[in-house]
Write an enzyme that holds these catalytic residues in place. Structure first.
Site, short mmCIF file in Angstrom:
data_model
loop_
_atom_site.label_atom_id
_atom_site.label_comp_id
_atom_site.label_asym_id
_atom_site.label_seq_id
_atom_site.Cartn_x
_atom_site.Cartn_y
_atom_site.Cartn_z
N THR A 250 -9.91 15.21 -14.89
CA THR A 250 -10.55 14.19 -14.03
C THR A 250 -10.43 13.92 -13.02
OG1 THR A 250 -9.74 13.80 -16.59
CG2 THR A 250 -9.91 11.98 -15.47
N GLU A 467 23.82 31.21 -30.07
CA GLU A 467 23.29 31.23 -28.40
C GLU A 467 23.92 32.82 -28.11
OE1 GLU A 467 21.01 29.15 -28.35
OE2 GLU A 467 21.42 27.56 -30.16
#
Length: 729
Positions: A250, A467
């Site tokens: 756009t 983790e």
């Protein structure tokens, strides 16, 4: 032309007739009421003269006023009185000394009943005294103006209401014609013409060099068509801008509207959609009619997939499809029997795969311009545009920011710059610093930090080892993405994350995919190896590796047993499969084997380095956030990491305000330490890579550009289990 203008400016108007009629009515009323009557404001003057037998004749007109004349006694009485209520009478008698006019005095009666009662009492007293009574003659005098007004006023009010309603319904009074009922079939396009512009030029469009060049050529053709027509070239009839959301489609169209010196019609594909039958096709006809009247001109249709979807799909049992009628009309107008000359169509969509083939063929859209996610150099240019309005600290390296944001679109970068400015303002800083951008990326990718989230010590330890498992496996595998940092601080819906920074690659090998799958399964493997049990914290990991495994087997032909076959359906048909049930069973088995093999591989890697895994997890529990340097201290230097061979850093230009900014000497030691760490390791920042949904096939490498491996712990309260959702992004 001058004759037409004279006709348009004809002084005659139907409103002149209304004015003449109004003046005539007023004139008649004034003529009918014109006499030598003098208005007396009080009734007391009348009754005072009655007491002196000075009234000659009294007429009660329409029971609203009295007209009376004075006899000689009355005139003599009035001249002798000095009260204020008789002053108008005295003045009238004085001016009528010769007696040429017969004076009539008028008094308005506020209450007819009270007035007649009082006259009756006066006559009773006069009879007792044997005096002549007041002969009150009741008369009816026609009021032409009042009658006409009472008759015409309701009609005039109805006409005015009708005119106002019709004016609004037909788009008068400055309202938008397309939103009115009688103009419902008119185009709703916003027109940029006669100096009206979007204030956006091609200089505001950073990156997108190829796409900008092709769009600029269309504008150049309109400005200097001779350069092209001399060689026999024709102007393209249309250009389709295709790309992921936020890449600047756009914005390119706005630049065309700002640069082109021809009328520019801008509207959305949804502007053609209405609940009434035939409205969409009517608006298409009106749009092209206006464009042809102002040719050469440009029409821009944003989100054209709202009306351009392939016909014949999802038809509701043979009913009339208004969207298909609108598309048929659009196809006819773009390249039908009567072609449009001088009207160029620009359109934008991020769903080119669902568009109708007749719409995307040459002759309608001669060009398909792919606006892709910006690469490293294009991100530098985009950062330079969005950093201009910010007040930056001296020495901010744009190259560093662009390297840490792979996969970011132009809209993402604009949001990142704004978020960094907000964070700097929140911390009462005088300029936006490097650390603010790092915090902004953490905020955008991982979500809002939740330091006060309640997590039990057992859960926290499980998250830390999960983790640490991801970080350890990724560090020890050659083709895994380089680690940035590991954290067990909750962000968004995730309880912990391992952040990676993958390189910008166009193709992915089998080894790279398998190493990434093994890394994703490293969290669950660490839980099993450490605690002897597993949890629901690997939900997002399992989703990711499942998609990768099925893509390898059924789409990219990376499995020996299935072979070099691809069952990808670009149309997304979920009801029929292009393979048999036997093949489906083989695909399921091979995907399961592949995932299980990488799971066992992750367990083997972590078993061989269990001591380092425990050290990393304990350090993570202590610090909550660890960086690449911590892994180097535990595992040693990763042999597969390459030195940074990029060119010299690019620094942000200083604005007039930025030139006066001095470094704050009272800066805290923590801020300095974090600054030094980020300078030592240019990988120490995070970013997210959006999946490219507009590509013909999904990528098996669906890890974020800075990958988040999220730990999701299942919390059990008595008999109720609530599973934490993974963040979308």
């Amino acid at each position: 032309m001058s004759e037409k203008k004279d006709k348009k400016k004809s002084p005659f108007s139907i409103y002149w007739i209304y004015a003449v009629i109004g003046v005539a009515i007023i004139g008649v009323q004034l003529f009918m009421s014109s006499n030598s009557s003098i208005t007396i404001n009080t009734e007391e003057a009348f009754f005072g003269i009655v007491d002196e037998q000075g009234i000659e004749e009294v007429n009660f007109i329409n029971r609203t006023r009295i007209d009376y004349k004075l006899n000689d006694e009355g005139r003599k009485f009035v001249k002798e009185r000095s009260e204020t209520r008789y002053a108008p009478m005295k003045e009238a008698l004085k001016n009528n000394v010769k007696g040429n006019d017969e004076l009539i005095f008028t008094t308005d009666i506020s209450s007819p009943g009270t007035f007649t009662t009082r006259v009756g009492k006066v006559n009773t007293e006069l009879k007792k005294n044997s005096k002549p009574i007041v002969d009150l003659q009741t008369k009816t005098e026609p009021d032409y103006f009042g009658g006409i007004l009472s008759f015409m006023l309701p009609i005039v009010i109805l006409i005015i209401i009708w005119l106002v309603v019709m004016r609004r319904m037909t788009g008068g009074g400055g309202g938008g014609g397309g939103s009115q009922i009688f103009n419902i079939g008119k185009s709703k396009a916003k027109v940029y013409d006669k100096g009206k512009s979007t204030n956006t030029t091609f200089n505001d469009v950073a990156g997108l060099a190829g796409a900008k060049e092709e769009v600029q050529e269309i504008v150049e053709f309109l400005k200097n068509s001779k350069k092209y027509t001399e060689l026999g070239a024709k102007i393209p009839k249309g250009a389709l801008l295709v790309g992921p959301p936020g890449t600047g489609k756009t914005l390119l169209a706005k630049a065309v509207a700002g640069e082109a010196k021809v009328p520019f019609f801008s509207l959305s594909g949804s502007d053609f959609v209405e609940m009434f039958v035939g409205v969409g096709a009517s608006r298409v006809r009106d749009l092209f009619k206006q464009a042809k009247e102002k040719a050469p001109s440009i029409i821009f249709i944003d989100e054209i997939d709202a009306i351009g979807r392939a016909r014949g799909k999802n038809n509701s049992f043979g009913s009339n499809d208004e969207r298909e009628n609108t598309l048929n009309q659009l196809l006819t107008e773009m390249d039908g029997f009567g072609t449009n000359s001088g009207v160029i169509i620009l359109a934008a969509t991020n769903r080119a795969d669902v568009l109708d083939n007749a719409l995307t063929r040459a002759g309608r859209f001669d060009r398909q311009i792919y606006v892709d996610i910006p690469d490293l150099n294009e991100r530098k240019e985009i950062f330079q545009v969005h950093l201009k309005p910010l007040k930056l600290k001296k020495g901010l390296d744009i190259s560093f920011l662009s390297k840490q944001t792979p996969g970011f679109s132009g809209a993402d970068i604009a949001n990142l710059c704004n978020e960094a400015a907000l964070i700097a303002a929140r911390n009462n800083k005088k300029a936006v610093e490097k650390q603010d951008f790092l915090d902004a990326v953490d905020r955008i990718v991982g979500g809002l930090e939740k330091k006060n989230k309640i997590i039990t010590p057992e859960e926290k330890r499980s998250i830390a080892f999960h983790e640490a498992g991801h970080a350890s496996v990724s560090w020890l595998l050659e083709h895994a993405n380089p680690l940035v940092k590991v954290t067990i601080v909750p962000r968004g819906n995730s309880l912990g994350a391992a952040w990676y920074l993958p390189g910008e690659r166009s193709i992915t090998t089998t080894e790279q995919i398998l190493d990434e799958m093994c890394t994703s399964l490293g969290g669950r493997a660490a839980e099993l190896l450490t605690f002897g049990k597993i949890s629901t914290g690997a939900l997002s990991d399992l989703e990711k590796v499942t998609k990768q495994a099925y893509a390898m087997v059924s789409i990219y032909g990376l499995n020996d047993k299935v072979g070099n076959l691809s069952f990808y359906d670009p149309n997304g048909n979920q009801f029929t499969k292009p393979y048999s049930d036997v093949t489906a069973r083989v695909i399921d088995e091979e995907a399961s084997k592949m995932i299980e093999a990488q799971y066992q591989r992750a367990i083997k890697v972590l078993t061989e380095h269990k001591d380092q895994l425990n050290q990393l997890a304990e350090k993570l529990l202590e610090k909550e956030v660890i960086f690449k340097e911590d892994l180097v201290a535990i595992f040693g230097v990763r042999p597969w990491d390459k030195d940074d061979e990029d060119s010299e850093p690019v620094y942000a230009e200083e604005s007039t305000n930025e030139a006066t900014i001095k470094e704050n000497s009272a800066e805290t030691s923590e801020t300095k330490a974090s600054d030094e760490e980020s300078k030592e390791d240019t990988d120490n920042v995070v970013a997210a890579k959006k999946p490219k949904t507009t590509k013909p096939a999904p990528s098996v490498d669906e890890t974020p550009a800075v990958e988040l491996v999220k730990t999701e712990i299942n919390k059990t309260d008595s008999s109720t289990a609530e599973q934490t959702e993974k963040p979308k992004g």
